[in-house]
Write a protein that holds these residues in place. Structure first.
Motif, PDB file in Angstrom:
ATOM      1  N   ASP A  62       0.846  -1.193   0.000  1.00  0.00           N
ATOM      2  CA  ASP A  62       0.000   0.000   0.000  1.00  0.00           C
ATOM      3  C   ASP A  62       0.883   1.244   0.000  1.00  0.00           C
ATOM      4  OD1 ASP A  62      -1.834   1.972   0.340  1.00  0.00           O
ATOM      5  OD2 ASP A  62      -2.682   1.225   2.214  1.00  0.00           O
ATOM      6  N   ALA A  63       0.951   1.890  -1.130  1.00  0.00           N
ATOM      7  CA  ALA A  63       1.705   3.142  -1.252  1.00  0.00           C
ATOM      8  C   ALA A  63       0.761   4.309  -1.495  1.00  0.00           C
ATOM      9  CB  ALA A  63       2.728   3.044  -2.377  1.00  0.00           C
ATOM     10  N   TYR A  64      -0.460   4.201  -0.988  1.00  0.00           N
ATOM     11  CA  TYR A  64      -1.453   5.226  -1.294  1.00  0.00           C
ATOM     12  C   TYR A  64      -2.281   5.679  -0.094  1.00  0.00           C
ATOM     13  CZ  TYR A  64      -4.993   7.823  -3.857  1.00  0.00           C
ATOM     14  OH  TYR A  64      -5.799   8.812  -4.312  1.00  0.00           O
ATOM     15  N   ASN A  65      -2.566   4.812   0.848  1.00  0.00           N
ATOM     16  CA  ASN A  65      -3.567   5.143   1.880  1.00  0.00           C
ATOM     17  C   ASN A  65      -2.951   5.869   3.064  1.00  0.00           C
ATOM     18  OD1 ASN A  65      -6.274   3.974   1.079  1.00  0.00           O
ATOM     19  ND2 ASN A  65      -4.910   2.238   0.694  1.00  0.00           N
ATOM     20  N   ASN A  66      -3.197   7.176   3.132  1.00  0.00           N
ATOM     21  CA  ASN A  66      -2.651   7.970   4.235  1.00  0.00           C
ATOM     22  C   ASN A  66      -3.509   7.910   5.490  1.00  0.00           C
ATOM     23  OD1 ASN A  66      -4.753   9.633   3.010  1.00  0.00           O
ATOM     24  ND2 ASN A  66      -3.992  11.290   4.270  1.00  0.00           N
ATOM     25  N   VAL A  67      -4.748   7.431   5.392  1.00  0.00           N
ATOM     26  CA  VAL A  67      -5.630   7.438   6.555  1.00  0.00           C
ATOM     27  C   VAL A  67      -5.068   6.554   7.663  1.00  0.00           C
ATOM     28  CG1 VAL A  67      -7.916   6.795   7.390  1.00  0.00           C
ATOM     29  CG2 VAL A  67      -7.692   8.090   5.274  1.00  0.00           C
ATOM     30  N   ALA A  68      -4.614   5.352   7.298  1.00  0.00           N
ATOM     31  CA  ALA A  68      -3.945   4.487   8.280  1.00  0.00           C
ATOM     32  C   ALA A  68      -2.496   4.951   8.389  1.00  0.00           C
ATOM     33  CB  ALA A  68      -4.032   3.034   7.833  1.00  0.00           C
ATOM     34  N   CYS A  69      -2.294   6.126   8.965  1.00  0.00           N
ATOM     35  CA  CYS A  69      -1.002   6.808   8.838  1.00  0.00           C
ATOM     36  C   CYS A  69       0.118   6.064   9.536  1.00  0.00           C
ATOM     37  CB  CYS A  69      -1.103   8.245   9.308  1.00  0.00           C
ATOM     38  SG  CYS A  69      -1.311   8.470  11.067  1.00  0.00           S
ATOM     39  N   VAL A  70      -0.140   5.380  10.654  1.00  0.00           N
ATOM     40  CA  VAL A  70       0.925   4.645  11.336  1.00  0.00           C
ATOM     41  C   VAL A  70       0.868   3.158  10.998  1.00  0.00           C
ATOM     42  CG1 VAL A  70       1.155   6.324  13.192  1.00  0.00           C
ATOM     43  CG2 VAL A  70      -0.449   4.424  13.469  1.00  0.00           C
ATOM     44  N   GLY A  71       0.182   2.829   9.916  1.00  0.00           N
ATOM     45  CA  GLY A  71       0.122   1.459   9.437  1.00  0.00           C
ATOM     46  C   GLY A  71      -1.214   0.802   9.735  1.00  0.00           C
ATOM     47  N   HIS A  72      -1.657  -0.033   8.816  1.00  0.00           N
ATOM     48  CA  HIS A  72      -2.922  -0.730   8.993  1.00  0.00           C
ATOM     49  C   HIS A  72      -2.900  -1.586  10.263  1.00  0.00           C
ATOM     50  CE1 HIS A  72      -4.480   0.370   5.032  1.00  0.00           C
ATOM     51  NE2 HIS A  72      -3.279   0.125   4.545  1.00  0.00           N
ATOM     52  N   SER A  73      -3.968  -1.481  11.039  1.00  0.00           N
ATOM     53  CA  SER A  73      -4.182  -2.324  12.221  1.00  0.00           C
ATOM     54  C   SER A  73      -3.009  -2.270  13.194  1.00  0.00           C
ATOM     55  CB  SER A  73      -4.441  -3.784  11.800  1.00  0.00           C
ATOM     56  OG  SER A  73      -5.513  -3.860  10.899  1.00  0.00           O
ATOM     57  N   HIS A  74      -2.456  -1.090  13.398  1.00  0.00           N
ATOM     58  CA  HIS A  74      -1.339  -0.974  14.349  1.00  0.00           C
ATOM     59  C   HIS A  74      -1.799  -1.478  15.720  1.00  0.00           C
ATOM     60  CE1 HIS A  74       1.958   0.531  16.743  1.00  0.00           C
ATOM     61  NE2 HIS A  74       2.587   0.950  15.654  1.00  0.00           N
ATOM     62  N   PRO A  75      -1.080  -2.413  16.325  1.00  0.00           N
ATOM     63  CA  PRO A  75      -1.559  -3.023  17.567  1.00  0.00           C
ATOM     64  C   PRO A  75      -1.748  -2.029  18.706  1.00  0.00           C
ATOM     65  CG  PRO A  75       0.684  -3.744  17.031  1.00  0.00           C
ATOM     66  CD  PRO A  75       0.147  -3.066  15.822  1.00  0.00           C
ATOM     67  N   ARG A  76      -0.946  -0.958  18.752  1.00  0.00           N
ATOM     68  CA  ARG A  76      -1.106   0.038  19.814  1.00  0.00           C
ATOM     69  C   ARG A  76      -2.435   0.769  19.676  1.00  0.00           C
ATOM     70  NH1 ARG A  76       3.682   2.388  21.878  1.00  0.00           N
ATOM     71  NH2 ARG A  76       2.348   3.913  22.942  1.00  0.00           N
ATOM     72  N   VAL A  77      -2.817   1.090  18.443  1.00  0.00           N
ATOM     73  CA  VAL A  77      -4.083   1.786  18.219  1.00  0.00           C
ATOM     74  C   VAL A  77      -5.255   0.837  18.470  1.00  0.00           C
ATOM     75  CG1 VAL A  77      -5.476   3.076  16.561  1.00  0.00           C
ATOM     76  CG2 VAL A  77      -2.992   3.324  16.542  1.00  0.00           C
ATOM     77  N   VAL A  78      -5.143  -0.375  17.970  1.00  0.00           N
ATOM     78  CA  VAL A  78      -6.204  -1.370  18.179  1.00  0.00           C
ATOM     79  C   VAL A  78      -6.439  -1.594  19.665  1.00  0.00           C
ATOM     80  CG1 VAL A  78      -6.852  -3.788  17.838  1.00  0.00           C
ATOM     81  CG2 VAL A  78      -5.807  -2.498  15.963  1.00  0.00           C
ATOM     82  N   ASP A  79      -5.359  -1.724  20.426  1.00  0.00           N
ATOM     83  CA  ASP A  79      -5.478  -1.960  21.862  1.00  0.00           C
ATOM     84  C   ASP A  79      -6.106  -0.767  22.570  1.00  0.00           C
ATOM     85  OD1 ASP A  79      -4.819  -3.536  24.325  1.00  0.00           O
ATOM     86  OD2 ASP A  79      -3.545  -1.794  24.718  1.00  0.00           O
ATOM     87  N   ALA A  80      -5.697   0.458  22.196  1.00  0.00           N
ATOM     88  CA  ALA A  80      -6.261   1.655  22.825  1.00  0.00           C
ATOM     89  C   ALA A  80      -7.757   1.765  22.568  1.00  0.00           C
ATOM     90  CB  ALA A  80      -5.532   2.893  22.304  1.00  0.00           C
ATOM     91  N   ILE A  81      -8.174   1.481  21.328  1.00  0.00           N
ATOM     92  CA  ILE A  81      -9.600   1.530  20.987  1.00  0.00           C
ATOM     93  C   ILE A  81     -10.374   0.483  21.778  1.00  0.00           C
ATOM     94  CG2 ILE A  81     -11.252   1.071  19.127  1.00  0.00           C
ATOM     95  CD1 ILE A  81      -9.203   2.310  17.200  1.00  0.00           C
ATOM     96  N   ALA A  82      -9.852  -0.745  21.812  1.00  0.00           N
ATOM     97  CA  ALA A  82     -10.564  -1.838  22.487  1.00  0.00           C
ATOM     98  C   ALA A  82     -10.688  -1.578  23.981  1.00  0.00           C
ATOM     99  CB  ALA A  82      -9.837  -3.158  22.228  1.00  0.00           C
ATOM    100  N   ARG A  83      -9.592  -1.123  24.614  1.00  0.00           N
ATOM    101  CA  ARG A  83      -9.641  -0.896  26.066  1.00  0.00           C
ATOM    102  C   ARG A  83     -10.631   0.203  26.426  1.00  0.00           C
ATOM    103  NH1 ARG A  83      -5.494   1.320  27.785  1.00  0.00           N
ATOM    104  NH2 ARG A  83      -4.099   1.356  25.970  1.00  0.00           N
ATOM    105  N   GLN A  84     -10.625   1.302  25.662  1.00  0.00           N
ATOM    106  CA  GLN A  84     -11.548   2.388  25.990  1.00  0.00           C
ATOM    107  C   GLN A  84     -12.991   2.009  25.661  1.00  0.00           C
ATOM    108  OE1 GLN A  84     -10.899   5.418  27.644  1.00  0.00           O
ATOM    109  NE2 GLN A  84     -13.131   5.285  27.697  1.00  0.00           N
ATOM    110  N   ALA A  85     -13.196   1.300  24.553  1.00  0.00           N
ATOM    111  CA  ALA A  85     -14.561   0.885  24.191  1.00  0.00           C
ATOM    112  C   ALA A  85     -15.151  -0.062  25.221  1.00  0.00           C
ATOM    113  CB  ALA A  85     -14.551   0.215  22.818  1.00  0.00           C
ATOM    114  N   ALA A  86     -14.312  -0.812  25.920  1.00  0.00           N
ATOM    115  CA  ALA A  86     -14.801  -1.734  26.946  1.00  0.00           C
ATOM    116  C   ALA A  86     -15.199  -1.015  28.233  1.00  0.00           C
ATOM    117  CB  ALA A  86     -13.725  -2.775  27.258  1.00  0.00           C
ATOM    118  N   VAL A  87     -14.842   0.279  28.324  1.00  0.00           N
ATOM    119  CA  VAL A  87     -15.126   1.026  29.559  1.00  0.00           C
ATOM    120  C   VAL A  87     -16.216   2.065  29.356  1.00  0.00           C
ATOM    121  CG1 VAL A  87     -14.135   2.568  31.311  1.00  0.00           C
ATOM    122  CG2 VAL A  87     -12.779   0.671  30.397  1.00  0.00           C
TER     123      VAL A  87
END
Length: 432
Positions: A62-87
């Motif tokens: 992927d040399a085009y998608n800027n929306v996933a700026c730090v990379g698709h499915s970055h584990p740090r972002v996924v974890d932050a979303i999941a932890r906050q959504a659970a609260v």
């Protein structure tokens, strides 16, 4: 990891027949207004870093998608979303610390004059809010945009996004040429001055100049640094504001700076941000001078049900952490230099490519015809041929003759090498 690592067992629509069925189903359900990339659309089921995967496990660079700026499915972002959504996930009409923590961190990346932030869910909402604030502060309604600009999909923003169709431009909008020429700063400022005079002749007071600070839809115009300053001074003398649309160039995309406007040594009145701030989570925002928002706040209340919700802000905090801890600005600058040098070498050796304009990991490459003119058909051919080699880029510019390369910020020299090898192969097979 091979290019056929694993098949997604939840997907049963892979292969040409499956994709044809999916396209037909999409048309039946979503209607005629949507568009797909590439003459042979890509069916993606998973993303990881700079890679997208199809149902058969084939991976695409992927040399085009800027929306996933730090990379698709970055584990740090996924974890932050999941932890906050659970609260908790709710809106900003309740007291909550996370939105304030994020606002504080985000504003710390801006000049001190830009002291307030307001949150939305999309870049279009952020730009729409910027228009409203500018109109209230200046008392004007007129805006100046570039000839192939894109700023969003609301009614107001479609009316100032020529790339969506000139026929729908608002009557209080004036279009100026993109600043491609020599003596760029003076000429662009002169064009803005003419646009302001034309608004005045129609009895319209200017509210602002809004530009994507790397002019991405116009074909990517990052240099010379500082060329925007005279145009900003021109609009301010006329009583308007300068709105920097940072949806695409922001968050370290240019490598040397966090924001595109910083390369021009200017401080906007309003800055708008989009979904890269949450790595694709629906969060966006507006950063502005407090005096601009003071007038807006006095006249009306602002309410956005889920703009600035705790989950979005947790995602935003994670993105800022990643940019800092993985030192992405320096990596972007270094990889960008390698990519640009490789593109220039290919252009000199193969031909068919013209000017290469780049800042960090935002690159525009002119595609030329045999006689040296622009060649949108050749550009489209290159984009599709790269897709067949499983490398994804896009096209931009008024006639679509500019290759637009804008990968996630974690794109490194190895990935740049793969893109360059694929492009060299495509050009070697093209006639002329």
């Amino acid at each position: 990891m091979s290019t056929t690592d694993r098949r997604d067992p939840t997907t049963a629509t892979g292969g040409p027949d499956g994709d044809r069925r999916l396209i037909a189903r999409r048309r039946a359900l979503l209607g005629p207004a949507y568009r797909l990339f590439y003459s042979e659309p890509v069916h993606v089921v998973r993303g990881e870093g700079v890679w997208l995967y199809d149902p058969d496990g084939n991976r695409y660079l992927d040399a085009y998608n800027n929306v996933a700026c730090v990379g698709h499915s970055h584990p740090r972002v996924v974890d932050a979303i999941a932890r906050q959504a659970a609260v908790l996930n709710t809106h900003t009409r309740y007291l909550h610390e996370t939105v304030l923590d994020y606002a504080e961190r985000l504003l710390g990346h801006f000049p001190r004059a830009l002291g307030h932030v307001m949150f939305t869910c999309t870049g279009s909402e952020a730009n729409d809010l910027a228009l409203r604030a500018a109109r209230v502060f200046t008392g004007g309604t007129g805006f100046v945009v570039t000839e192939n600009a894109y700023h969003g999909v609301t009614l107001a923003l479609a009316g100032m996004s020529p790339s969506l169709g000139m026929q729908q431009l608002s009557r209080d909008v004036r279009v100026v040429p993109a600043p491609f020429r020599d003596d760029t700063g003076a000429r662009f400022a002169g064009d803005v001055a003419v646009a302001v005079e034309d608004l005045a002749a129609a009895g319209v007071r200017p509210a602002g100049l809004i530009v994507d600070t790397i002019f991405s839809s116009d074909g990517v115009i990052p240099d010379p640094r500082g060329f925007l300053r005279p145009a900003v001074e021109t609009i301010r003398r006329a009583g308007g504001l300068f709105i920097a649309d940072e949806v695409q160039p922001g968050f370290g995309r240019t490598g040397t700076h966090m924001w595109g406007f910083e390369r021009h040594e200017i401080v906007p009145d309003i800055v708008t941000l989009g979904k890269p701030m949450g790595n694709g989570h629906p969060v966006a925002g507006l950063v502005a001078k407090p005096e601009v928002l003071a007038a807006f706040g006095e006249q009306m209340r602002y309410f956005n049900t889920f703009g600035g919700n705790p989950v979005s802000c947790a995602a935003g905090l994670a993105v800022l952490d990643i940019i800092a801890e993985e030192r992405l600005l320096g990596r972007v600058e270094a990889t960008g230099r390698v990519l640009r040098a490789g593109l220039e070498e290919i252009a000199a050796r193969r031909g068919g490519l013209g000017e290469i304009r780049a800042a960090g990991l935002f690159v525009g490459v002119d595609v030329t015809a045999d006689a040296g003119g622009r060649a949108p058909e050749r550009a489209a051919h290159i984009v599709d041929a790269l897709r067949r080699r499983r490398v994804l880029v896009g096209a931009a510019g008024r006639d679509g003759s500019v290759l637009k390369i804008r990968p996630p910020l974690v794109f490194d020299e190895e990935h740049a090498g793969r893109l360059l090898e694929a492009l060299d192969g495509v050009l070697s097979e093209m006639p002329g």
